[in-house]
Design an enzyme around this catalytic site. Structure first.
Site, PDB file in Angstrom:
ATOM      1  N   ILE A 117       0.826  -1.196   0.000  1.00  0.00           N
ATOM      2  CA  ILE A 117       0.000   0.000   0.000  1.00  0.00           C
ATOM      3  C   ILE A 117       0.872   1.263   0.000  1.00  0.00           C
ATOM      4  O   ILE A 117       1.956   1.287   0.589  1.00  0.00           O
ATOM      5  CB  ILE A 117      -0.956  -0.041   1.219  1.00  0.00           C
ATOM      6  N   ILE A 143       2.507  -2.207   5.746  1.00  0.00           N
ATOM      7  CA  ILE A 143       3.189  -2.060   4.468  1.00  0.00           C
ATOM      8  C   ILE A 143       2.470  -2.821   3.360  1.00  0.00           C
ATOM      9  O   ILE A 143       2.579  -2.463   2.182  1.00  0.00           O
ATOM     10  CB  ILE A 143       4.653  -2.545   4.584  1.00  0.00           C
ATOM     11  N   GLU A 144       1.707  -3.834   3.716  1.00  0.00           N
ATOM     12  CA  GLU A 144       1.052  -4.655   2.702  1.00  0.00           C
ATOM     13  C   GLU A 144      -0.376  -4.160   2.435  1.00  0.00           C
ATOM     14  O   GLU A 144      -0.592  -3.237   1.670  1.00  0.00           O
ATOM     15  CB  GLU A 144       1.110  -6.125   3.116  1.00  0.00           C
ATOM     16  N   HIS A 145      -1.391  -4.725   3.091  1.00  0.00           N
ATOM     17  CA  HIS A 145      -2.769  -4.296   2.835  1.00  0.00           C
ATOM     18  C   HIS A 145      -3.164  -3.049   3.626  1.00  0.00           C
ATOM     19  O   HIS A 145      -4.147  -2.393   3.296  1.00  0.00           O
ATOM     20  CB  HIS A 145      -3.738  -5.439   3.138  1.00  0.00           C
TER      21      HIS A 145
END
Length: 354
Positions: A104, A146-148
């Protein structure tokens, strides 16, 4: 070993009842299995007994279909830009082709996205093994900033609950329209279990004795793989992985060290150790290693040929191999022969529940 269809759905008493009942927050809920079990074809080269489906999450078509939608839906991120499939792209054998994945707000993580293929033949998940099950792995990235990008799984569940279409699908698959992070994990894990690779040219040569399935270079590479190159010390079994963690000297060259498995176990002996990846579809999943530092298989083999990078915790199986250039070429040819079938049918949904 030959291909055969096996049903991985409900058995015994569970096949005779509508669902399993359990108390949940003071309410009696039912997790009902689908009326239709999902049949998996286990291709040549894979051991059906090694295919892992937990007793509390039998494989059914409705779960798989729901999991596929969740896997590809970018709305399951804080700003509607990231799906599981963002880092696990079907055309790239369910990797993303990047040294480290981008999540993201274009933030970069510290590790390469491993393939989602043949996860059902694996035990603990992630490079460091921090997820004990595929269900745990399936929901982990959602609550990663950092991901979703969700602060926690409650935010993920709240967002899914905004879509009546999803609540209906959860009702159909699990017997309850009340979405939980556990049910999200069960659905996505069910879908991931359908991503299988086997019946490669190597399998046809090795199991069926088809001499024409591979080149002479592959045949020489096989001998090296199981002898001089010592690859089989860590890459063995149905999925070419010992399911263990090894320090092979990646990250000990002066740059910032990723401590790997140590973060999970706090065992100093596992500093810089990472899980042995599957070699199936390895020709399609570049770049390589947990940080994606090697662009080609030739570079990977040469790393081992040099004996890794010396450090206090280097695995004692990593030693200089003294392979010639032609031998490196033959090993790479053998690795490329592990391109199989069983996962190419997956496509992204054209629409999602509203």
């Amino acid at each position: 070993m030959h291909r055969k269809n096996i049903s991985l759905g409900r058995t015994g008493l569970s096949a005779m009842v509508a669902g399993f009942f359990f108390l949940f927050g003071g309410m009696l809920l039912a997790e009902a299995a689908s009326d239709e079990d999902y049949e998996i074809e286990i291709p040549l080269g894979l051991d059906e007994d090694a295919f892992k489906v937990p007793n509390d999450n039998p494989l059914t078509k409705k779960k798989v279909d729901l999991g596929r939608l969740l896997f590809f839906d970018k709305r399951l991120s804080a700003n509607n830009t990231i799906a599981c499939a963002t880092c696990h792209i079907p055309a790239l054998a369910f990797t993303d082709g990047q040294p480290v994945s981008t999540g993201i707000h274009h933030q970069q993580g510290g590790r390469s996205a491993p393939t989602a293929i043949n996860r059902a033949f694996s035990t603990v998940q992630f490079w460091d093994g921090r997820a004990a099950t595929l269900e745990d792995q399936s929901i982990g990235p959602f609550a990663n900033p950092i991901e979703h990008g969700f602060a926690n799984h409650d935010q993920l569940v709240a967002k899914i609950n905004k879509f009546n279409g999803y609540k209906k699908l959860f009702k159909d698959a699990f017997g309850t329209a009340t979405v939980t992070k556990e049910l999200v994990g069960k659905a996505i894990a069910s879908f991931q279990r359908t991503l299988i690779s086997g019946n490669s040219p190597f399998d046809r040569f090795d199991y069926d004795g088809d001499e024409k399935a591979v080149s002479e270079s592959v045949k020489r590479g096989k001998k090296l793989f199981f002898d001089k190159a010592r690859c089989n010390l860590c890459h063995f079994g149905t999925n070419f992985s010992d399911e263990k963690f090894h320090n092979i000297g990646i990250g000990w060259g002066g740059e910032g060290l990723d401590v790997g498995r140590y973060n999970v176990t706090k065992d100093v002996k596992e500093l810089g150790a990472f899980k042995t990846p599957t070699l199936r579809e390895i020709s399609k999943t570049a770049p390589y290693m947990h940080d994606g530092r090697f662009a080609t298989l030739e570079e990977v083999v040469e790393h081992y040929n040099q004996g890794g990078v010396k450090n206090p915790f280097l695995d004692n199986q990593i030693i200089p191999l003294n392979l010639t250039k032609s031998e490196v070429k033959d090993i790479v040819a053998m690795l490329r022969s592990l391109e199989g079938t069983g996962w190419q049918h997956v496509t992204a949904p054209t629409e999602f529940p509203q």
